[in-house]
Design an enzyme around this catalytic site. Structure first.
Site, PDB file in Angstrom:
ATOM      1  N   GLU A 166       0.839  -1.214   0.000  1.00 27.35           N
ATOM      2  CA  GLU A 166       0.000   0.000   0.000  1.00 27.35           C
ATOM      3  C   GLU A 166       0.867   1.254   0.000  1.00 27.35           C
ATOM      4  O   GLU A 166       0.537   2.252  -0.629  1.00 27.35           O
ATOM      5  CB  GLU A 166      -0.952   0.004   1.196  1.00 27.35           C
ATOM      6  CG  GLU A 166      -1.957  -1.136   1.200  1.00 27.35           C
ATOM      7  CD  GLU A 166      -2.772  -1.251  -0.081  1.00 27.35           C
ATOM      8  OE1 GLU A 166      -3.025  -0.226  -0.735  1.00 27.35           O
ATOM      9  OE2 GLU A 166      -3.130  -2.388  -0.437  1.00 27.35           O
ATOM     10  N   TRP A 221       1.732   1.750  -3.454  1.00 22.97           N
ATOM     11  CA  TRP A 221       0.658   2.352  -4.262  1.00 22.97           C
ATOM     12  C   TRP A 221       0.713   3.876  -4.147  1.00 22.97           C
ATOM     13  O   TRP A 221       0.519   4.600  -5.119  1.00 22.97           O
ATOM     14  CB  TRP A 221      -0.722   1.879  -3.782  1.00 22.97           C
ATOM     15  CG  TRP A 221      -1.252   0.666  -4.473  1.00 22.97           C
ATOM     16  CD1 TRP A 221      -1.391  -0.565  -3.925  1.00 22.97           C
ATOM     17  CD2 TRP A 221      -1.748   0.566  -5.831  1.00 22.97           C
ATOM     18  NE1 TRP A 221      -1.938  -1.430  -4.854  1.00 22.97           N
ATOM     19  CE2 TRP A 221      -2.157  -0.762  -6.023  1.00 22.97           C
ATOM     20  CE3 TRP A 221      -1.860   1.467  -6.881  1.00 22.97           C
ATOM     21  CZ2 TRP A 221      -2.695  -1.210  -7.232  1.00 22.97           C
ATOM     22  CZ3 TRP A 221      -2.388   1.023  -8.087  1.00 22.97           C
ATOM     23  CH2 TRP A 221      -2.797  -0.300  -8.255  1.00 22.97           C
ATOM     24  N   TRP A 225     -20.971  10.971 -19.527  1.00 24.24           N
ATOM     25  CA  TRP A 225     -21.416  11.024 -18.136  1.00 24.24           C
ATOM     26  C   TRP A 225     -22.740  11.764 -18.066  1.00 24.24           C
ATOM     27  O   TRP A 225     -22.995  12.676 -18.867  1.00 24.24           O
ATOM     28  CB  TRP A 225     -20.389  11.763 -17.268  1.00 24.24           C
ATOM     29  CG  TRP A 225     -19.010  11.183 -17.279  1.00 24.24           C
ATOM     30  CD1 TRP A 225     -17.890  11.740 -17.812  1.00 24.24           C
ATOM     31  CD2 TRP A 225     -18.586   9.938 -16.702  1.00 24.24           C
ATOM     32  NE1 TRP A 225     -16.801  10.941 -17.609  1.00 24.24           N
ATOM     33  CE2 TRP A 225     -17.191   9.820 -16.927  1.00 24.24           C
ATOM     34  CE3 TRP A 225     -19.235   8.909 -16.011  1.00 24.24           C
ATOM     35  CZ2 TRP A 225     -16.448   8.729 -16.486  1.00 24.24           C
ATOM     36  CZ3 TRP A 225     -18.486   7.823 -15.589  1.00 24.24           C
ATOM     37  CH2 TRP A 225     -17.116   7.736 -15.820  1.00 24.24           C
ATOM     38  N   ASN A 228     -10.892   2.356   2.984  1.00 24.36           N
ATOM     39  CA  ASN A 228     -10.497   2.178   1.579  1.00 24.36           C
ATOM     40  C   ASN A 228     -11.470   1.333   0.777  1.00 24.36           C
ATOM     41  O   ASN A 228     -11.837   1.677  -0.346  1.00 24.36           O
ATOM     42  CB  ASN A 228      -9.098   1.563   1.508  1.00 24.36           C
ATOM     43  CG  ASN A 228      -8.668   1.338   0.070  1.00 24.36           C
ATOM     44  OD1 ASN A 228      -8.600   2.278  -0.706  1.00 24.36           O
ATOM     45  ND2 ASN A 228      -8.424   0.089  -0.289  1.00 24.36           N
ATOM     46  N   TRP A 275     -16.394  11.112 -12.662  1.00 24.19           N
ATOM     47  CA  TRP A 275     -15.539  10.928 -11.485  1.00 24.19           C
ATOM     48  C   TRP A 275     -15.072  12.265 -10.911  1.00 24.19           C
ATOM     49  O   TRP A 275     -14.768  12.375  -9.718  1.00 24.19           O
ATOM     50  CB  TRP A 275     -14.327  10.031 -11.806  1.00 24.19           C
ATOM     51  CG  TRP A 275     -13.393  10.564 -12.866  1.00 24.19           C
ATOM     52  CD1 TRP A 275     -13.404  10.251 -14.195  1.00 24.19           C
ATOM     53  CD2 TRP A 275     -12.310  11.493 -12.689  1.00 24.19           C
ATOM     54  NE1 TRP A 275     -12.407  10.932 -14.852  1.00 24.19           N
ATOM     55  CE2 TRP A 275     -11.711  11.696 -13.955  1.00 24.19           C
ATOM     56  CE3 TRP A 275     -11.779  12.176 -11.604  1.00 24.19           C
ATOM     57  CZ2 TRP A 275     -10.629  12.550 -14.156  1.00 24.19           C
ATOM     58  CZ3 TRP A 275     -10.686  13.031 -11.808  1.00 24.19           C
ATOM     59  CH2 TRP A 275     -10.124  13.204 -13.070  1.00 24.19           C
ATOM     60  N   TRP A 293      -9.875   7.583  -7.798  1.00 20.73           N
ATOM     61  CA  TRP A 293     -11.069   7.880  -8.600  1.00 20.73           C
ATOM     62  C   TRP A 293     -10.932   7.359 -10.029  1.00 20.73           C
ATOM     63  O   TRP A 293     -11.860   6.759 -10.573  1.00 20.73           O
ATOM     64  CB  TRP A 293     -11.367   9.396  -8.593  1.00 20.73           C
ATOM     65  CG  TRP A 293     -12.212   9.722  -7.407  1.00 20.73           C
ATOM     66  CD1 TRP A 293     -11.798  10.270  -6.227  1.00 20.73           C
ATOM     67  CD2 TRP A 293     -13.605   9.424  -7.253  1.00 20.73           C
ATOM     68  NE1 TRP A 293     -12.847  10.340  -5.357  1.00 20.73           N
ATOM     69  CE2 TRP A 293     -13.970   9.840  -5.953  1.00 20.73           C
ATOM     70  CE3 TRP A 293     -14.574   8.862  -8.072  1.00 20.73           C
ATOM     71  CZ2 TRP A 293     -15.284   9.702  -5.470  1.00 20.73           C
ATOM     72  CZ3 TRP A 293     -15.873   8.726  -7.593  1.00 20.73           C
ATOM     73  CH2 TRP A 293     -16.212   9.139  -6.304  1.00 20.73           C
TER      74      TRP A 293
HETATM   75  C1  LIG Z   1     -11.758   6.918  -4.649  1.00 20.08           C
HETATM   76  C2  LIG Z   1     -10.547   6.866  -3.726  1.00 20.08           C
HETATM   77  C3  LIG Z   1     -10.010   8.050  -3.226  1.00 20.08           C
HETATM   78  C4  LIG Z   1      -8.892   8.032  -2.387  1.00 20.08           C
HETATM   79  N1  LIG Z   1      -8.379   9.215  -1.932  1.00 20.08           N
HETATM   80  C5  LIG Z   1      -7.275   9.219  -1.146  1.00 20.08           C
HETATM   81  C6  LIG Z   1      -6.705  10.443  -0.675  1.00 20.08           C
HETATM   82  O1  LIG Z   1      -7.172  11.545  -0.986  1.00 20.08           O
HETATM   83  N2  LIG Z   1      -5.630  10.369   0.140  1.00 20.08           N
HETATM   84  C7  LIG Z   1      -5.071   9.179   0.502  1.00 20.08           C
HETATM   85  O2  LIG Z   1      -4.078   9.174   1.240  1.00 20.08           O
HETATM   86  N3  LIG Z   1      -5.562   8.015   0.040  1.00 20.08           N
HETATM   87  C8  LIG Z   1      -6.646   7.990  -0.759  1.00 20.08           C
HETATM   88  N4  LIG Z   1      -7.154   6.796  -1.198  1.00 20.08           N
HETATM   89  C9  LIG Z   1      -6.445   5.547  -0.888  1.00 20.08           C
HETATM   90  C10 LIG Z   1      -6.891   4.841   0.405  1.00 20.08           C
HETATM   91  O3  LIG Z   1      -8.279   4.709   0.433  1.00 20.08           O
HETATM   92  C11 LIG Z   1      -6.438   5.563   1.666  1.00 20.08           C
HETATM   93  O4  LIG Z   1      -5.061   5.856   1.589  1.00 20.08           O
HETATM   94  C12 LIG Z   1      -6.664   4.707   2.913  1.00 20.08           C
HETATM   95  O5  LIG Z   1      -8.014   4.370   3.017  1.00 20.08           O
HETATM   96  C13 LIG Z   1      -6.222   5.480   4.140  1.00 20.08           C
HETATM   97  O6  LIG Z   1      -6.451   4.730   5.302  1.00 20.08           O
HETATM   98  P1  LIG Z   1      -5.224   4.120   6.102  1.00 20.08           P
HETATM   99  O7  LIG Z   1      -4.185   5.159   6.329  1.00 20.08           O
HETATM  100  O8  LIG Z   1      -5.769   3.418   7.278  1.00 20.08           O
HETATM  101  O9  LIG Z   1      -4.669   3.090   5.037  1.00 20.08           O
HETATM  102  P2  LIG Z   1      -3.720   1.762   5.171  1.00 20.08           P
HETATM  103  O10 LIG Z   1      -4.492   0.672   4.616  1.00 20.08           O
HETATM  104  O11 LIG Z   1      -3.270   1.656   6.595  1.00 20.08           O
HETATM  105  O12 LIG Z   1      -2.540   2.107   4.228  1.00 20.08           O
HETATM  106  C14 LIG Z   1      -1.334   2.782   4.649  1.00 20.08           C
HETATM  107  C15 LIG Z   1      -1.035   3.921   3.717  1.00 20.08           C
HETATM  108  O13 LIG Z   1      -0.807   3.454   2.391  1.00 20.08           O
HETATM  109  C16 LIG Z   1      -1.312   4.389   1.455  1.00 20.08           C
HETATM  110  N5  LIG Z   1      -2.399   3.749   0.698  1.00 20.08           N
HETATM  111  C17 LIG Z   1      -3.253   2.791   1.126  1.00 20.08           C
HETATM  112  N6  LIG Z   1      -4.091   2.435   0.135  1.00 20.08           N
HETATM  113  C18 LIG Z   1      -3.767   3.191  -0.932  1.00 20.08           C
HETATM  114  C19 LIG Z   1      -4.263   3.295  -2.258  1.00 20.08           C
HETATM  115  N7  LIG Z   1      -5.260   2.520  -2.699  1.00 20.08           N
HETATM  116  N8  LIG Z   1      -3.716   4.190  -3.074  1.00 20.08           N
HETATM  117  C20 LIG Z   1      -2.691   4.970  -2.667  1.00 20.08           C
HETATM  118  N9  LIG Z   1      -2.171   4.916  -1.427  1.00 20.08           N
HETATM  119  C21 LIG Z   1      -2.702   4.046  -0.575  1.00 20.08           C
HETATM  120  C22 LIG Z   1      -1.858   5.562   2.257  1.00 20.08           C
HETATM  121  O14 LIG Z   1      -0.855   6.531   2.370  1.00 20.08           O
HETATM  122  C23 LIG Z   1      -2.171   4.917   3.588  1.00 20.08           C
HETATM  123  O15 LIG Z   1      -2.154   5.826   4.656  1.00 20.08           O
HETATM  124  C24 LIG Z   1      -8.293   6.795  -2.054  1.00 20.08           C
HETATM  125  C25 LIG Z   1      -8.837   5.608  -2.553  1.00 20.08           C
HETATM  126  C26 LIG Z   1      -9.958   5.636  -3.372  1.00 20.08           C
HETATM  127  C27 LIG Z   1     -10.521   4.348  -3.895  1.00 20.08           C
END
Ligand SMILES: Cc1cc2nc3c(=O)[nH]c(=O)nc-3n(C[C@H](O)[C@H](O)[C@H](O)COP(=O)(O)OP(=O)(O)OC[C@H]3O[C@@H](n4cnc5c(N)ncnc54)[C@H](O)[C@@H]3O)c2cc1C
Length: 467
Positions: free
Chosen positions: A267, A270, A298, A333, A351, A374
């Site tokens: 993650e 990512w 859209w 997420n 989107w 998105w």
């Molecule tokens: C439509 C959509 C919009 C999103 N917008 C954002 C946003 O504005 N900011 C944001 O930080 N994340 C975003 N995410 C990715 C992800 O949902 C969040 O990072 C995550 O839910 C944050 O919770 P956590 O810190 O507990 O994640 P964890 O699961 O604990 O992950 C640790 C870290 O990994 C990174 N990460 C995790 N999943 C993703 C992912 N799919 N893509 C990129 N990085 C990721 C983040 O920095 C996160 O804090 C988005 C995902 C989707 C589907």
């Protein structure tokens, strides 16, 4: 003397541009109206909180954080002149807007003979350093991940010693939200600051990380790190996170736990992947990454968009997610993926509407991840969900929130309702719905019909059908 311009690095330690060199440091934060024009109350509130903690750290060392308001080039030039600084340091930005701003600051300082020292800090691997064998940026995450995973990473660095910090001789207050032109956030904002981030990281890496593989897809379990606001605003450094994660991997009790740690590292990768995508494709914040032969048609549907934003769609998992966002400025997420799919593939709404709502409501919003998420859901992004893979919001709810714990937490109208009734909400008759949860709306669209309409919309965009 050097001014250090704090931006998305609201921490004293593991801060490469802050600590590099041996010159005396005067820290500064600028509330720039051009940046604030893209901000929203949740993030500004988090930043204010984090600035207060950072300022206390400096004050405990007989220095202080200067907090000023105005356009960054002019403010930094003014301060460099006032304090006779030879250098201004900051962490490099990766978005198009951020890079243009950095250039304007550097140009303004150069006119005065002040050096700009920009340092790569916000990611482990700078855009351009992980490429295909032909030197192109990766468009597919899995190949990026393999190189990211195996590439050596720098370790975290200590905070600068107190002897390097300069006392500006003045205290500048942190402006209130109202001073900055923002309302109080509707949501309860999580506490900011580098100490909170450190605790969060340690708590997560001391146990929950070992269940991440299974827990991360269960929104009711709260099994993820919740580090996203801290990584977005830089209250924790990426090297600190990675060092701690690697030490958790070394302490993992078994192979499954080690794999869970590796999934978590994925993650983090990512996040870096999407920052690279944004760096090389700055237009993605407003444009589709992937070209279709024709425009995607859209729909414009204000009523449906309002229902989605308010969590009133009659699809329980979607509504729970949208209400979590409203209450906590955060959404799990898995649920982000579901609500994004619902907006684009069930409501057939662009989107960009969803991205804009998230930009306004999320405390962790950053353009790279938000846009990546998105465009993934909308099938317009790099390495995106194929257009024909359309989430069914009912089965997603049933699979990931089987006992409807998450749904019932955020949708009080459904609190007394049995999970199977909740997951079958779309199949109940109007009379049954009225009897079961009279305050909760009926589904605003029929998923099966909308699925067909979405497929047709994408097939027209692909030039595969004309009707
Ligand atoms: C439509 C959509 C919009 C999103 N917008 C954002 C946003 O504005 N900011 C944001 O930080 N994340 C975003 N995410 C990715 C992800 O949902 C969040 O990072 C995550 O839910 C944050 O919770 P956590 O810190 O507990 O994640 P964890 O699961 O604990 O992950 C640790 C870290 O990994 C990174 N990460 C995790 N999943 C993703 C992912 N799919 N893509 C990129 N990085 C990721 C983040 O920095 C996160 O804090 C988005 C995902 C989707 C589907």
């Amino acid at each position: 003397m050097r001014l250090h311009w704090h931006r998305t690095d609201l921490r004293p330690s593991d801060n490469l541009p802050l600590v590099r060199g041996d010159d005396p440091i005067l820290p500064v934060y600028v509330f720039d109206p051009k940046v604030l024009a893209h901000a929203a109350p949740p993030r500004v509130a988090f930043v204010r909180d984090s600035l207060a903690t950072l300022r206390s750290w400096y004050r405990a060392r007989e220095s202080d954080l200067l907090v000023v308001r105005g356009e960054a080039p002019a403010e930094l030039a003014r301060l460099a002149d006032e304090y006779d600084a030879e250098t201004v340091s900051w962490a490099r930005a990766y978005s198009g807007l951020g890079r243009r701003r950095d250039d304007r600051v550097a140009d303004r300082l150069a006119e005065m003979g002040v050096e700009s020292r920009t340092v790569h800090d916000h990611l482990h691997h700078e855009p351009g350093s992980i490429t295909t064998n032909d030197g192109d940026p990766y468009q597919v995450y899995s190949y990026f991940w393999k190189k990211w995973r195996d590439r050596e990473k720098e370790s975290s660095v200590a905070a600068p010693g107190a002897d390097r910090l300069v006392d500006p001789g003045t205290h500048t207050p942190i402006p209130t939200l109202a001073d900055l032109g923002f309302d109080e956030p509707e949501a309860t904002i999580p506490p900011g600051g580098y100490e909170t981030a450190r605790h969060r990281l340690n708590d997560f890496c001391s146990g929950p990380i070992y269940d991440y593989e299974t827990g991360r897809d269960r929104p009711a379990a709260d099994a993820t790190s919740r580090l996203s606001p801290h990584l977005t605003h830089g209250t924790v450094g990426v090297r600190t996170v990675h060092d701690r994660v690697v030490s958790a991997r070394e302490d993992a009790p078994d192979e499954a736990a080690r794999e869970a740690v590796e999934t978590f590292r994925g993650e983090l990768a990512w996040r870096e992947f999407y920052h690279h995508v944004l760096h090389f494709n700055p237009a993605v914040v407003t444009e589709n990454y992937r070209d279709y032969e024709n425009d995607i048609e859209w729909r414009s549907d204000e009523e449906a968009l309002r229902a989605w934003r308010d969590g009133e769609t009659g699809y329980p998992i979607v509504d729970a997610g949208m209400r979590q966002l409203r209450e906590e400025a955060y959404m799990h997420n898995r649920v982000r993926m579901i609500v994004a799919s619902f907006l684009t593939k069930d409501l057939l709404i662009d989107w960009r509407e969803g991205y804009d709502w998230f930009r306004r409501k999320l405390v962790d919003h950053n353009p790279a991840n938000d846009n990546g998420g998105w465009q993934w859901a909308a099938s317009t992004g790099t390495d995106a969900q194929p257009y024909f893979r359309i989430f069914n919001p009912m089965t997603q709810g049933e699979r990931h929130d089987t006992d409807a714990e998450y749904i019932r937490e955020y949708v009080p109208e459904l609190r007394g309702v049995a999970p199977d009734r909740i997951h079958d909400w779309h199949e109940l008759s109007d009379a049954e719905r009225r009897r079961t949860a009279p305050e909760y709306p009926a589904p605003i669209v029929d998923h099966s019909e909308r699925r067909e309409a979405a497929l047709a919309m994408f097939e027209r965009a692909r030039g595969e059908r004309a009707d």
